[in-house]
Motif scaffolding. Structure first.
Motif, PDB file in Angstrom:
ATOM      1  N   THR A  89       5.646   3.413   1.774  1.00 22.85           N
ATOM      2  CA  THR A  89       4.996   2.182   1.354  1.00 22.85           C
ATOM      3  C   THR A  89       4.899   1.229   2.538  1.00 22.85           C
ATOM      4  O   THR A  89       5.864   1.072   3.297  1.00 22.85           O
ATOM      5  CB  THR A  89       5.779   1.511   0.218  1.00 22.85           C
ATOM      6  OG1 THR A  89       5.877   2.420  -0.888  1.00 22.85           O
ATOM      7  CG2 THR A  89       5.077   0.245  -0.255  1.00 22.85           C
ATOM      8  N   THR A 117       3.013  -1.940  -6.044  1.00 22.40           N
ATOM      9  CA  THR A 117       2.140  -1.438  -4.991  1.00 22.40           C
ATOM     10  C   THR A 117       0.762  -2.048  -5.158  1.00 22.40           C
ATOM     11  O   THR A 117       0.337  -2.398  -6.274  1.00 22.40           O
ATOM     12  CB  THR A 117       2.017   0.090  -5.041  1.00 22.40           C
ATOM     13  OG1 THR A 117       1.337   0.473  -6.242  1.00 22.40           O
ATOM     14  CG2 THR A 117       3.381   0.763  -5.012  1.00 22.40           C
ATOM     15  N   ASP A 136       0.833  -1.205   0.000  1.00 17.03           N
ATOM     16  CA  ASP A 136       0.000   0.000   0.000  1.00 17.03           C
ATOM     17  C   ASP A 136       0.868   1.255   0.000  1.00 17.03           C
ATOM     18  O   ASP A 136       1.847   1.352   0.749  1.00 17.03           O
ATOM     19  CB  ASP A 136      -0.907   0.034   1.242  1.00 17.03           C
ATOM     20  CG  ASP A 136      -2.208  -0.707   1.040  1.00 17.03           C
ATOM     21  OD1 ASP A 136      -2.601  -0.878  -0.126  1.00 17.03           O
ATOM     22  OD2 ASP A 136      -2.837  -1.091   2.046  1.00 17.03           O
ATOM     23  N   ARG A 137       0.486   2.237  -0.817  1.00 20.45           N
ATOM     24  CA  ARG A 137       1.124   3.556  -0.779  1.00 20.45           C
ATOM     25  C   ARG A 137       0.472   4.366   0.333  1.00 20.45           C
ATOM     26  O   ARG A 137      -0.749   4.338   0.501  1.00 20.45           O
ATOM     27  CB  ARG A 137       0.966   4.276  -2.113  1.00 20.45           C
ATOM     28  CG  ARG A 137       1.586   5.672  -2.180  1.00 20.45           C
ATOM     29  CD  ARG A 137       3.087   5.670  -1.980  1.00 20.45           C
ATOM     30  NE  ARG A 137       3.793   4.903  -3.003  1.00 20.45           N
ATOM     31  CZ  ARG A 137       4.239   5.433  -4.146  1.00 20.45           C
ATOM     32  NH1 ARG A 137       4.048   6.712  -4.409  1.00 20.45           N
ATOM     33  NH2 ARG A 137       4.885   4.686  -5.009  1.00 20.45           N
TER      34      ARG A 137
END
Length: 424
Positions: A309, A343, A298-299
């Motif tokens: 991240t 991502t 996940d960003r």
């Protein structure tokens, strides 16, 4: 999280509610004064010198593009000399800043339009552009709730909104009466200008009159602009301008699209970006992840602008930061910029783009056609705000502030959980 039962919301990717509480129902915008928006401008916009006159535009029940064209007509200038920071709702009372190139306060004082007030504020060296604002203040009234005593539900949903609701793009992003904006954008991205024009002019929706629906459907089937040009109401000036171009220049669908204002053309593509974001967010919920549940890849967006991240080793720390409001999980809004499929947000969006046969290069081609950059960006998946709520007789008043690009109807749908047509 609960799923929305309404086909229109599901069609636009808005498939979930954050709160488990029953909605209060009701109706938003019974009159324009029930939906008030005040733009919060950037303090540096508006000084004492510069070729751009900054004005405060207050309007009631006006679509912004039409208001700008009428103001330009009264001033005797091209509407392309007028810029703004945010597109406000039509069925509302709205106050915002606009910039007008090379006009005087005296000229503006001569503008007389029903339900429009234009007040000079200052001058600037640059025009206002989309995003040049701090946010918006909302003062909304929901009338005729379905329950005679909505107080307990309001309190529960208020707490949910404070913690976070899905940061969906609202219905007005796609067209309140005819949600076709993103569909036109899809065809522009795919380089099929004929389908883009047919969709904008010819796709009929139930909320329109039977006459208009019939005219649209006939054009969609026949591709003949003449009958539609003769029959469409005069006030449908965008459709008529496109039809007139096709009547004179048969088959020139790209030219017909260029009859539209550049900002409207850019909104088609950005609406498709918004649609993809809504779909990606709902897909995340399908997989069982909530707004505050980070997964590796996940960003993360921090309040100070820093990004990071989530990884297997830092998930506990990231979860703590999210709960304390220090950062938010983000999903990628696709554009010309290459995505990082490593991502989580990049992976989901890459799969959606493949489904629609669209590539980052297509955004580059659309940028050249529309003359607007579509670089791509990360957007928080959660919308959070403090709500001031009050019962006023049989109505509910909500007051809150949102950052740019966030939708008041996204907040209202959590409270109402009603058919989205009751919010337009």
């Amino acid at each position: 999280m609960n799923q929305s039962p309404y086909p229109l919301e599901r069609e636009l990717g808005m498939r979930y509610y954050a709160s488990d509480a029953e909605g209060i129902g009701g109706r938003l915008r019974s009159v324009p004064g029930d939906f008030r928006v005040e733009e919060i401008p950037l303090p540096e916009k508006g000084g004492t010198s510069g070729p751009y006159l900054i004005c405060t535009l207050t309007k009631t029940n006006w679509e912004l593009q039409h208001a700008v064209k009428e103001i330009a007509k009264r001033l005797g200038i091209s509407h392309r000399r007028i810029g703004w920071a945010g597109t406000k709702d039509r069925n509302a009372v709205t106050s915002q800043r606009i910039s007008i190139y090379n006009v005087t306060a005296g000229q503006v004082a001569g503008v007389r339009l029903k339900d429009i007030l234009l007040e000079p504020f200052g001058n600037a060296n640059e025009a206002l552009s989309l995003g040049d604002l701090k946010g918006n203040r909302f003062d909304l009234v929901i009338r005729e709730p379905d329950t005679p005593d909505p107080g307990e539900r309001i309190q529960e949903i208020t707490e949910t909104v404070r913690d976070g609701v899905p940061n969906y793009y609202g219905l007005q992003r796609f067209g309140a009466i005819r949600p076709v904006t993103h569909k036109v954008g899809k065809w522009i991205l795919r380089g099929d200008f004929e389908q883009a024009v047919l969709t904008y002019i010819g796709l009929a929706y139930p909320a329109e009159t039977d006459t208009v629906k019939a005219i649209r459907s006939e054009f969609y089937q026949s591709r003949d602009p003449a009958p539609a040009l003769r029959s469409l109401p005069v006030q449908m000036n965008y459709e008529r301008a496109m039809l007139h171009h096709l009547h004179v220049h048969a088959g020139d669908y790209s030219g017909a699209l260029r009859e539209l204002p550049p900002k409207l053309l850019s909104m088609f593509v950005s609406a498709f970006q918004s649609y993809l974001f809504n779909c990606a967010l709902s897909l995340r919920f399908d997989e069982g992840y909530g707004l505050s549940d980070p997964v590796p890849g996940d960003r993360l967006l921090f309040a100070n602008g820093r990004t990071d991240t989530a990884t297997t080793s830092n998930l506990a720390a990231v979860s703590l930061h999210i709960r304390r409001g220090r950062c938010s999980i983000a999903l990628f809004m696709p554009g010309r910029e290459k995505m990082d499929p490593k991502t989580e947000g990049g992976r989901v969006m890459e799969e959606l783009l493949a489904e629609y046969s669209i590539t980052p290069e297509d955004f580059g081609h659309a940028s050249a056609f529309v003359h607007t950059k579509f670089e791509g960006a990360w957007r928080p998946i959660a919308l959070k705000t403090e709500i001031e709520s009050a019962l006023e007789g049989s109505s509910v008043r909500l007051k809150f502030t949102l950052p740019p690009g966030h939708y008041a109807t996204t907040v209202c749908r959590e409270f109402m959980k009603a058919d989205p047509v009751r919010m337009i």
